[in-house]
Write a protein that holds these residues in place. Structure first.
Motif, PDB file in Angstrom:
ATOM      1  N   SER A  95       0.829  -1.202   0.000  1.00 30.66           N
ATOM      2  CA  SER A  95       0.000   0.000   0.000  1.00 30.66           C
ATOM      3  C   SER A  95       0.865   1.254   0.000  1.00 30.66           C
ATOM      4  CB  SER A  95      -0.925   0.024   1.211  1.00 30.66           C
ATOM      5  OG  SER A  95      -1.831  -1.029   1.160  1.00 30.66           O
ATOM      6  N   LEU A  96       1.930   1.228   0.775  1.00 31.92           N
ATOM      7  CA  LEU A  96       2.840   2.371   0.823  1.00 31.92           C
ATOM      8  C   LEU A  96       3.535   2.573  -0.520  1.00 31.92           C
ATOM      9  CD1 LEU A  96       4.027   4.573   2.606  1.00 31.92           C
ATOM     10  CD2 LEU A  96       5.783   2.963   3.301  1.00 31.92           C
ATOM     11  N   LEU A  97       3.942   1.484  -1.154  1.00 32.62           N
ATOM     12  CA  LEU A  97       4.564   1.589  -2.472  1.00 32.62           C
ATOM     13  C   LEU A  97       3.583   2.132  -3.515  1.00 32.62           C
ATOM     14  CD1 LEU A  97       6.714  -1.651  -2.618  1.00 32.62           C
ATOM     15  CD2 LEU A  97       7.517   0.693  -2.385  1.00 32.62           C
ATOM     16  N   ARG A  98       2.327   1.708  -3.435  1.00 38.13           N
ATOM     17  CA  ARG A  98       1.309   2.237  -4.343  1.00 38.13           C
ATOM     18  C   ARG A  98       1.115   3.726  -4.144  1.00 38.13           C
ATOM     19  NH1 ARG A  98      -3.770  -1.884  -4.783  1.00 38.13           N
ATOM     20  NH2 ARG A  98      -2.699  -3.477  -5.965  1.00 38.13           N
ATOM     21  N   LEU A  99       1.099   4.152  -2.893  1.00 42.33           N
ATOM     22  CA  LEU A  99       0.946   5.569  -2.587  1.00 42.33           C
ATOM     23  C   LEU A  99       2.119   6.372  -3.135  1.00 42.33           C
ATOM     24  CD1 LEU A  99      -0.547   7.862  -1.110  1.00 42.33           C
ATOM     25  CD2 LEU A  99       0.780   7.254   0.920  1.00 42.33           C
ATOM     26  N   LEU A 100       3.334   5.901  -2.901  1.00 46.89           N
ATOM     27  CA  LEU A 100       4.519   6.602  -3.398  1.00 46.89           C
ATOM     28  C   LEU A 100       4.563   6.630  -4.925  1.00 46.89           C
ATOM     29  CD1 LEU A 100       7.198   5.355  -0.863  1.00 46.89           C
ATOM     30  CD2 LEU A 100       6.093   7.590  -0.964  1.00 46.89           C
ATOM     31  N   LEU A 101       4.160   5.538  -5.553  1.00 47.31           N
ATOM     32  CA  LEU A 101       4.113   5.490  -7.006  1.00 47.31           C
ATOM     33  C   LEU A 101       3.102   6.486  -7.550  1.00 47.31           C
ATOM     34  CD1 LEU A 101       5.047   4.088  -9.627  1.00 47.31           C
ATOM     35  CD2 LEU A 101       3.190   2.461  -9.285  1.00 47.31           C
ATOM     36  N   THR A 102       1.950   6.563  -6.914  1.00 51.70           N
ATOM     37  CA  THR A 102       0.922   7.505  -7.347  1.00 51.70           C
ATOM     38  C   THR A 102       1.390   8.947  -7.193  1.00 51.70           C
ATOM     39  OG1 THR A 102      -0.782   5.932  -6.702  1.00 51.70           O
ATOM     40  CG2 THR A 102      -1.467   8.202  -6.995  1.00 51.70           C
ATOM     41  N   ILE A 103       2.046   9.254  -6.082  1.00 50.94           N
ATOM     42  CA  ILE A 103       2.559  10.603  -5.871  1.00 50.94           C
ATOM     43  C   ILE A 103       3.625  10.932  -6.912  1.00 50.94           C
ATOM     44  CG2 ILE A 103       3.896  12.039  -4.282  1.00 50.94           C
ATOM     45  CD1 ILE A 103       2.390  10.627  -1.990  1.00 50.94           C
ATOM     46  N   GLY A 104       4.505   9.988  -7.204  1.00 54.11           N
ATOM     47  CA  GLY A 104       5.538  10.212  -8.215  1.00 54.11           C
ATOM     48  C   GLY A 104       4.955  10.447  -9.598  1.00 54.11           C
ATOM     49  N   ILE A 105       3.973   9.661  -9.957  1.00 55.03           N
ATOM     50  CA  ILE A 105       3.325   9.835 -11.260  1.00 55.03           C
ATOM     51  C   ILE A 105       2.611  11.179 -11.321  1.00 55.03           C
ATOM     52  CG2 ILE A 105       1.494   8.961 -12.763  1.00 55.03           C
ATOM     53  CD1 ILE A 105       2.295   6.128 -11.839  1.00 55.03           C
ATOM     54  N   ALA A 106       1.933  11.549 -10.238  1.00 53.44           N
ATOM     55  CA  ALA A 106       1.238  12.844 -10.201  1.00 53.44           C
ATOM     56  C   ALA A 106       2.225  13.990 -10.356  1.00 53.44           C
ATOM     57  CB  ALA A 106       0.456  12.980  -8.898  1.00 53.44           C
ATOM     58  N   PHE A 107       3.379  13.877  -9.721  1.00 51.79           N
ATOM     59  CA  PHE A 107       4.401  14.914  -9.853  1.00 51.79           C
ATOM     60  C   PHE A 107       4.871  15.039 -11.297  1.00 51.79           C
ATOM     61  CE2 PHE A 107       8.871  16.233  -9.751  1.00 51.79           C
ATOM     62  CZ  PHE A 107       8.733  17.463  -9.115  1.00 51.79           C
ATOM     63  N   LEU A 108       5.142  13.897 -11.944  1.00 48.55           N
ATOM     64  CA  LEU A 108       5.608  13.929 -13.327  1.00 48.55           C
ATOM     65  C   LEU A 108       4.544  14.470 -14.284  1.00 48.55           C
ATOM     66  CD1 LEU A 108       7.550  10.558 -13.517  1.00 48.55           C
ATOM     67  CD2 LEU A 108       8.501  12.858 -13.448  1.00 48.55           C
ATOM     68  N   VAL A 109       3.308  14.055 -14.099  1.00 52.05           N
ATOM     69  CA  VAL A 109       2.232  14.550 -14.951  1.00 52.05           C
ATOM     70  C   VAL A 109       2.029  16.047 -14.723  1.00 52.05           C
ATOM     71  CG1 VAL A 109      -0.245  14.393 -15.436  1.00 52.05           C
ATOM     72  CG2 VAL A 109       1.098  12.321 -15.156  1.00 52.05           C
ATOM     73  N   GLY A 110       2.178  16.499 -13.479  1.00 49.50           N
ATOM     74  CA  GLY A 110       2.095  17.926 -13.182  1.00 49.50           C
ATOM     75  C   GLY A 110       3.168  18.711 -13.919  1.00 49.50           C
ATOM     76  N   LYS A 111       4.377  18.172 -13.972  1.00 49.36           N
ATOM     77  CA  LYS A 111       5.463  18.831 -14.714  1.00 49.36           C
ATOM     78  C   LYS A 111       5.169  18.865 -16.210  1.00 49.36           C
ATOM     79  CE  LYS A 111       8.507  19.835 -11.571  1.00 49.36           C
ATOM     80  NZ  LYS A 111       8.887  21.203 -11.289  1.00 49.36           N
ATOM     81  N   LEU A 112       4.634  17.763 -16.742  1.00 48.78           N
ATOM     82  CA  LEU A 112       4.300  17.726 -18.166  1.00 48.78           C
ATOM     83  C   LEU A 112       3.201  18.723 -18.517  1.00 48.78           C
ATOM     84  CD1 LEU A 112       4.341  13.883 -18.866  1.00 48.78           C
ATOM     85  CD2 LEU A 112       5.971  15.579 -19.688  1.00 48.78           C
ATOM     86  N   VAL A 113       2.204  18.823 -17.667  1.00 47.07           N
ATOM     87  CA  VAL A 113       1.106  19.757 -17.915  1.00 47.07           C
ATOM     88  C   VAL A 113       1.605  21.192 -17.830  1.00 47.07           C
ATOM     89  CG1 VAL A 113      -1.070  20.600 -16.937  1.00 47.07           C
ATOM     90  CG2 VAL A 113      -0.716  18.165 -17.261  1.00 47.07           C
ATOM     91  N   SER A 114       2.529  21.470 -16.917  1.00 44.61           N
ATOM     92  CA  SER A 114       3.050  22.833 -16.798  1.00 44.61           C
ATOM     93  C   SER A 114       3.892  23.222 -18.016  1.00 44.61           C
ATOM     94  CB  SER A 114       3.859  22.993 -15.515  1.00 44.61           C
ATOM     95  OG  SER A 114       5.042  22.245 -15.556  1.00 44.61           O
ATOM     96  N   LYS A 115       4.415  22.243 -18.738  1.00 48.08           N
ATOM     97  CA  LYS A 115       5.180  22.539 -19.964  1.00 48.08           C
ATOM     98  C   LYS A 115       4.288  23.113 -21.062  1.00 48.08           C
ATOM     99  CE  LYS A 115       9.263  20.511 -19.069  1.00 48.08           C
ATOM    100  NZ  LYS A 115      10.451  21.266 -18.926  1.00 48.08           N
ATOM    101  N   ILE A 116       2.992  22.796 -21.010  1.00 44.57           N
ATOM    102  CA  ILE A 116       2.080  23.337 -22.011  1.00 44.57           C
ATOM    103  C   ILE A 116       1.305  24.534 -21.455  1.00 44.57           C
ATOM    104  CG2 ILE A 116       1.863  21.226 -23.362  1.00 44.57           C
ATOM    105  CD1 ILE A 116      -0.764  20.659 -21.937  1.00 44.57           C
TER     106      ILE A 116
END
Length: 69
Positions: free
Chosen positions: A4-25
């Motif tokens: 569960s902790l790994l899933r949470l960390l993975l989700t946070i990491g993906i959200a961070f990366l998607v946030g960076k990609l969205v900010s590029k546009i």
């Protein structure tokens, strides 16, 4: 619990990366975080399932982060 902790960390990491990609546009990063939450949340791909969201340690972390904000 570790899974569960790994899933949470993975989700946070993906959200961070998607946030960076969205900010590029030239859109707010929060939009990427919201999209990630909708896709990976308990009602779509269920990476963060309801069991994780109901866990006591998760609720404690949410309470602490709300108190710090």
């Amino acid at each position: 619990m570790i899974l569960s902790l790994l899933r949470l960390l993975l989700t946070i990491g993906i959200a961070f990366l998607v946030g960076k990609l969205v900010s590029k546009i030239k859109l707010p990063s929060i939009l990427g975080w919201l999209i990630t939450g909708m896709v990976l949340g308990p009602h779509a791909m269920s990476l963060m399932n309801q069991q994780l969201l109901d866990a006591q340690w998760y609720q404690t972390c949410i309470s602490w982060s709300a108190a710090l904000a």
